[in-house]
Write an enzyme that holds these catalytic residues in place. Structure first.
Site, PDB file in Angstrom:
ATOM      1  N   GLU A 114      -8.152 -11.529 -13.378  1.00  0.00           N
ATOM      2  CA  GLU A 114      -7.048 -12.220 -14.048  1.00  0.00           C
ATOM      3  C   GLU A 114      -7.543 -13.263 -15.050  1.00  0.00           C
ATOM      4  O   GLU A 114      -6.924 -13.454 -16.101  1.00  0.00           O
ATOM      5  CB  GLU A 114      -6.127 -12.889 -13.016  1.00  0.00           C
ATOM      6  CG  GLU A 114      -5.292 -11.915 -12.189  1.00  0.00           C
ATOM      7  CD  GLU A 114      -6.045 -11.276 -11.033  1.00  0.00           C
ATOM      8  OE1 GLU A 114      -7.222 -11.638 -10.793  1.00  0.00           O
ATOM      9  OE2 GLU A 114      -5.464 -10.412 -10.354  1.00  0.00           O
ATOM     10  N   LYS A 154     -10.766   5.781   1.951  1.00  0.00           N
ATOM     11  CA  LYS A 154      -9.541   4.988   2.094  1.00  0.00           C
ATOM     12  C   LYS A 154      -8.463   5.872   2.730  1.00  0.00           C
ATOM     13  O   LYS A 154      -8.274   7.003   2.314  1.00  0.00           O
ATOM     14  CB  LYS A 154      -9.105   4.480   0.710  1.00  0.00           C
ATOM     15  CG  LYS A 154      -8.070   3.370   0.755  1.00  0.00           C
ATOM     16  CD  LYS A 154      -8.043   2.568  -0.535  1.00  0.00           C
ATOM     17  CE  LYS A 154      -6.942   1.520  -0.490  1.00  0.00           C
ATOM     18  NZ  LYS A 154      -7.020   0.555  -1.578  1.00  0.00           N
ATOM     19  N   ARG A 213      -5.073 -18.002 -10.743  1.00  0.00           N
ATOM     20  CA  ARG A 213      -6.522 -18.053 -10.908  1.00  0.00           C
ATOM     21  C   ARG A 213      -6.923 -18.352 -12.348  1.00  0.00           C
ATOM     22  O   ARG A 213      -8.086 -18.583 -12.625  1.00  0.00           O
ATOM     23  CB  ARG A 213      -7.147 -16.722 -10.461  1.00  0.00           C
ATOM     24  CG  ARG A 213      -6.800 -16.374  -9.035  1.00  0.00           C
ATOM     25  CD  ARG A 213      -7.695 -15.315  -8.438  1.00  0.00           C
ATOM     26  NE  ARG A 213      -8.941 -15.840  -7.943  1.00  0.00           N
ATOM     27  CZ  ARG A 213      -9.097 -16.516  -6.814  1.00  0.00           C
ATOM     28  NH1 ARG A 213      -8.062 -16.770  -6.061  1.00  0.00           N
ATOM     29  NH2 ARG A 213     -10.276 -16.956  -6.441  1.00  0.00           N
TER      30      ARG A 213
HETATM   31  C1  LIG Z   1      -6.927 -12.047  -7.422  1.00  0.00           C
HETATM   32  C2  LIG Z   1      -6.187 -10.845  -6.899  1.00  0.00           C
HETATM   33  N1  LIG Z   1      -5.647  -9.952  -7.759  1.00  0.00           N
HETATM   34  C3  LIG Z   1      -4.976  -8.874  -7.283  1.00  0.00           C
HETATM   35  C4  LIG Z   1      -4.839  -8.676  -5.946  1.00  0.00           C
HETATM   36  C5  LIG Z   1      -4.013  -7.495  -5.425  1.00  0.00           C
HETATM   37  N2  LIG Z   1      -4.870  -6.576  -4.645  1.00  0.00           N
HETATM   38  C6  LIG Z   1      -4.906  -6.605  -3.319  1.00  0.00           C
HETATM   39  S1  LIG Z   1      -5.988  -5.509  -2.684  1.00  0.00           S
HETATM   40  C7  LIG Z   1      -6.380  -4.942  -4.216  1.00  0.00           C
HETATM   41  C8  LIG Z   1      -7.380  -3.836  -4.354  1.00  0.00           C
HETATM   42  C9  LIG Z   1      -8.643  -4.179  -3.654  1.00  0.00           C
HETATM   43  O1  LIG Z   1      -9.522  -3.098  -3.756  1.00  0.00           O
HETATM   44  P1  LIG Z   1     -10.824  -3.104  -2.858  1.00  0.00           P
HETATM   45  O2  LIG Z   1     -11.441  -4.444  -2.858  1.00  0.00           O
HETATM   46  O3  LIG Z   1     -11.670  -1.977  -3.294  1.00  0.00           O
HETATM   47  O4  LIG Z   1     -10.285  -2.873  -1.395  1.00  0.00           O
HETATM   48  P2  LIG Z   1      -9.672  -1.540  -0.733  1.00  0.00           P
HETATM   49  O5  LIG Z   1      -8.219  -1.824  -0.584  1.00  0.00           O
HETATM   50  O6  LIG Z   1      -9.957  -0.383  -1.615  1.00  0.00           O
HETATM   51  O7  LIG Z   1     -10.340  -1.446   0.571  1.00  0.00           O
HETATM   52  C10 LIG Z   1      -5.680  -5.629  -5.208  1.00  0.00           C
HETATM   53  C11 LIG Z   1      -5.758  -5.365  -6.660  1.00  0.00           C
HETATM   54  C12 LIG Z   1      -5.411  -9.641  -5.085  1.00  0.00           C
HETATM   55  N3  LIG Z   1      -5.291  -9.566  -3.749  1.00  0.00           N
HETATM   56  N4  LIG Z   1      -6.070 -10.701  -5.582  1.00  0.00           N
END
Ligand SMILES: Cc1ncc(C[n+]2csc(CCOP(=O)(O)OP(=O)(O)O)c2C)c(N)n1
Length: 622
Positions: free
Chosen positions: A366, A281, A394
């Site tokens: 959630e 990342k 959700r």
């Molecule tokens: C249902 C939901 N909860 C929280 C979020 C906030 N959120 C956006 S990206 C993320 C982390 C995602 O991690 P990952 O899938 O590993 O992707 P990366 O950014 O590490 O590539 C979160 C918690 C979201 N988009 N959707």
């Protein structure tokens, strides 16, 4: 930009020689860092998937083949390579490119995302539609390890393994959610990446895959052939294999050639395949590599130093929430804090520093978080689930069935309620009043200023049954000078006496309402002002009080449908209080686009000027 400037579609990309792709990746990284430093956005996640995005469009026949980006925050390179590079400076702005995939924006965007853990379900559905149409394109879900903690992923895998149809799931594993990824699934993936046992199991891969029906032979010879060229990185992911999903990986997801070789093989397999790739990342930009959490979603920054340009100085509602919860946690030893993978942005991370054993990060889950909170409450604790309004959407049935039905003492601290701004349609928190205020037993409140948020938390902790307290993004002020009448269930606060008309402000829109009020007073109007405080319940005593007014205006930062104003109007008619001329000011029942918060309030007439004009027009006509 020797290569990037010539790419206006994936066809242009496919004309490039494979040996030039690493250079293209470098150009994309510079372009991305430069661009996002001016617009703000999700930088670190995108830097990690530069090679993956190039490889996908290079190997697949997009848009005939379909890619579904989970969350969609990492789809910037996809946008750059699919004809949107020249508009990239408009990212996340009013009228500009969306920060998330949006089918109305491009034929290459196959599915709207923004909330996590949906991509495999969507991809399985798209694959089913393809099969019904007797077509043969590829459907690919790209999902991060953070999003892999969401429950829908397992519902989708359950379905995919049974359907046995052609589907490619790319698990982009960088060890990070927004913060470090947590939980048993994360540990399992880490073990896959690192365990000696799995590396040793490689020798058994061939015989194991030969037993897989239909594609066993093909897959087995693919693995044998690939082993030579892929630095022996293929191991056996028994969890996925047990579900009927072929596991391939882990491979280096920042090595473009390795990705292309692997994708060219797996895209032809006629069954569900999970390709596990490992990426970094923030890759290629030192400040983001060093602090991927800070550069997950970032404001404008200086490219050289990585320093933010718009420094946060004012206290936010989230800060007030966090401070208050820490204070309450000291005396009330049964208060727990819950976050769904967002400890820092919700303030739960600060609570954890004081009370680690009473803090729970459940991952991006959630729905689970709400029922988990219900369980804690059933066990005698007071859980506080701090969550963004948009993500709480959700959990509708968990709120209704698992919390409200049993009248459990759970507190929902709902941040980013109302308009959030640049994240646009998928993230605006304008629905929570509508889906919470009709739930039996749920007390729904909104503070008009920071002092009141703290008072409301005190009130909720002392109370019983479920409470929802919603507050917006951004700086909090003490608009009423901090002096507030004590909070009483269902009762608003009367701010100014008045005649003929009452303006009831719900939540942090109070600042704009007071500004509008000052202008109305100057022009000879004399409305009363109330601070609504409760969307549910609304006390009978207050409804009786409203009998004395001819006009009732409500202002809120929610959609009007099912919001505070409608609830109040229905409550009046239920009490047989008729003949009031009511006008509700808020957002229309539509998905509100990206833009700055101020721009959007102005556009929809929920700012001081809009409020003033609406009220003045109505009162002048009357
Ligand atoms: C249902 C939901 N909860 C929280 C979020 C906030 N959120 C956006 S990206 C993320 C982390 C995602 O991690 P990952 O899938 O590993 O992707 P990366 O950014 O590490 O590539 C979160 C918690 C979201 N988009 N959707």
């Amino acid at each position: 930009m020797k290569y990037l400037s010539k790419i206006n579609s994936p066809e242009d990309l496919r004309k490039l020689d494979i040996k030039n792709l690493p250079l293209l990746a470098e150009e994309i990284r510079s372009f991305l860092v430069e661009s996002v430093s001016k617009t703000g956005g999700h930088l670190a996640s995108n830097l990690g998937v530069v090679e993956l995005t190039i490889a996908l469009h290079y190997c697949l026949n997009t848009p005939f083949d379909k890619i579904v980006w989970d969350v969609g925050h990492q789809a910037y390179i996809h946008k750059i390579l699919t004809g949107r590079r020249e508009r990239f400076d408009s990212l996340r702005q009013l009228g500009g490119l969306s920060g998330f995939p949006k089918p109305v924006e491009s034929k290459y965007d196959t599915f709207c995302t923004g909330h996590s853990s949906t991509s495999i379900s969507a991809a399985v559905g798209m694959a089913a539609a393809r099969d019904l149409n007797h077509a043969n394109y590829n459907v690919v879900s790209v999902i991060g390890d953070g999003s892999f903690t969401g429950g829908m992923v397992y519902e989708a895998l359950n379905n995919a393994g049974r359907m046995k149809t052609k589907l490619l799931i790319i698990l982009n594993d960088n060890g990070m959610s927004i913060s470090r990824n947590v939980g048993a699934v994360s540990t399992y993936l880490t073990n896959l990446r690192t365990s000696k046992a799995y590396n040793e199991a490689k020798t058994d891969v061939k015989s194991a895959l030969s037993k897989v029906p239909v594609v066993g032979e093909a897959a087995s010879s693919f693995i044998s052939a690939s082993k030579k060229g892929l630095k022996k990185t293929l191991v056996y992911g028994e969890f996925f294999e047990g579900l009927g999903i072929m596991y391939v990986g882990p491979i280096d997801g920042n090595n473009i050639k390795e990705l292309i070789r692997t994708l060219n093989k797996v895209k032809n397999l006629n069954k569900p395949v999970l390709l596990h790739i490992v990426t970094k990342k923030g890759k290629g930009y030192a400040p983001a590599e060093g602090h991927p959490d800070k550069f997950h979603g970032v404001g404008r920054f200086d490219v050289q130093s990585g320093e933010l340009i718009d420094k946060k100085t004012d206290e936010t509602y989230g800060d007030v929430f966090s401070k208050t919860l820490i204070r309450l946690g000291a005396t009330k030893k049964n208060i727990c804090a819950i976050t769904a993978a967002m400890p820092d942005s919700t303030g739960v991370g600060s609570f954890k520093r004081f009370y680690p054993e009473r803090t729970f990060d459940v991952g991006i889950a959630e729905e689970h978080a709400v029922t988990f909170a219900a369980g804690l409450a059933a066990g005698g604790y007071i859980p506080v689930f701090a969550v963004y309004s948009t993500f709480l959407q959700r959990s509708y049935d968990q709120l209704l069935h698992d919390v409200c039905l049993q009248n459990l003492h759970v507190i929902f601290a709902i941040d980013r309620a109302g308009i959030v701004g640049e994240d646009g349609e998928t993230h605006q928190g304008i629905f929570d009043l509508s889906f919470l205020s009709h739930m039996p037993n749920m007390t729904v409140m909104a503070p008009c200023c920071k002092k009141e948020l703290s008072d409301m938390l005190d009130f909720a902790v002392k109370g019983s049954g479920p409470f929802a307290i919603r507050y917006p993004k951004g700086a909090a002020d003490n608009v009423l000078g901090g002096s507030s009448q004590p909070i009483a269930m269902g009762m608003p606060q009367k701010v100014y006496e008045g005649k003929r008309a009452a303006i009831i402000s719900f939540g942090a829109v109070m600042k704009d309402v007071l500004e509008a009020y000052r202008r109305l007073i100057k022009e000879g109007f004399t409305p009363a002002i109330y601070n609504g405080r409760f969307a549910s319940p609304i006390a009978d005593e207050f409804l009786e009080e409203l009998k004395s007014y001819e006009y009732i205006f409500t202002v809120e930062d929610n959609i009007l449908s099912g919001g505070y104003g409608e609830k109040l109007t229905c409550s009046l008619s239920a009490k047989r209080i008729f003949g009031k001329k009511t006008v509700n000011i808020g957002f229309p029942q539509k998905f509100i686009e990206a833009g700055s918060r101020r721009e959007l309030f102005e556009k929809y007439g929920v700012d001081d000027k809009g409020i003033y004009e609406t009220i003045k027009d109505v009162l002048s006509d009357g």
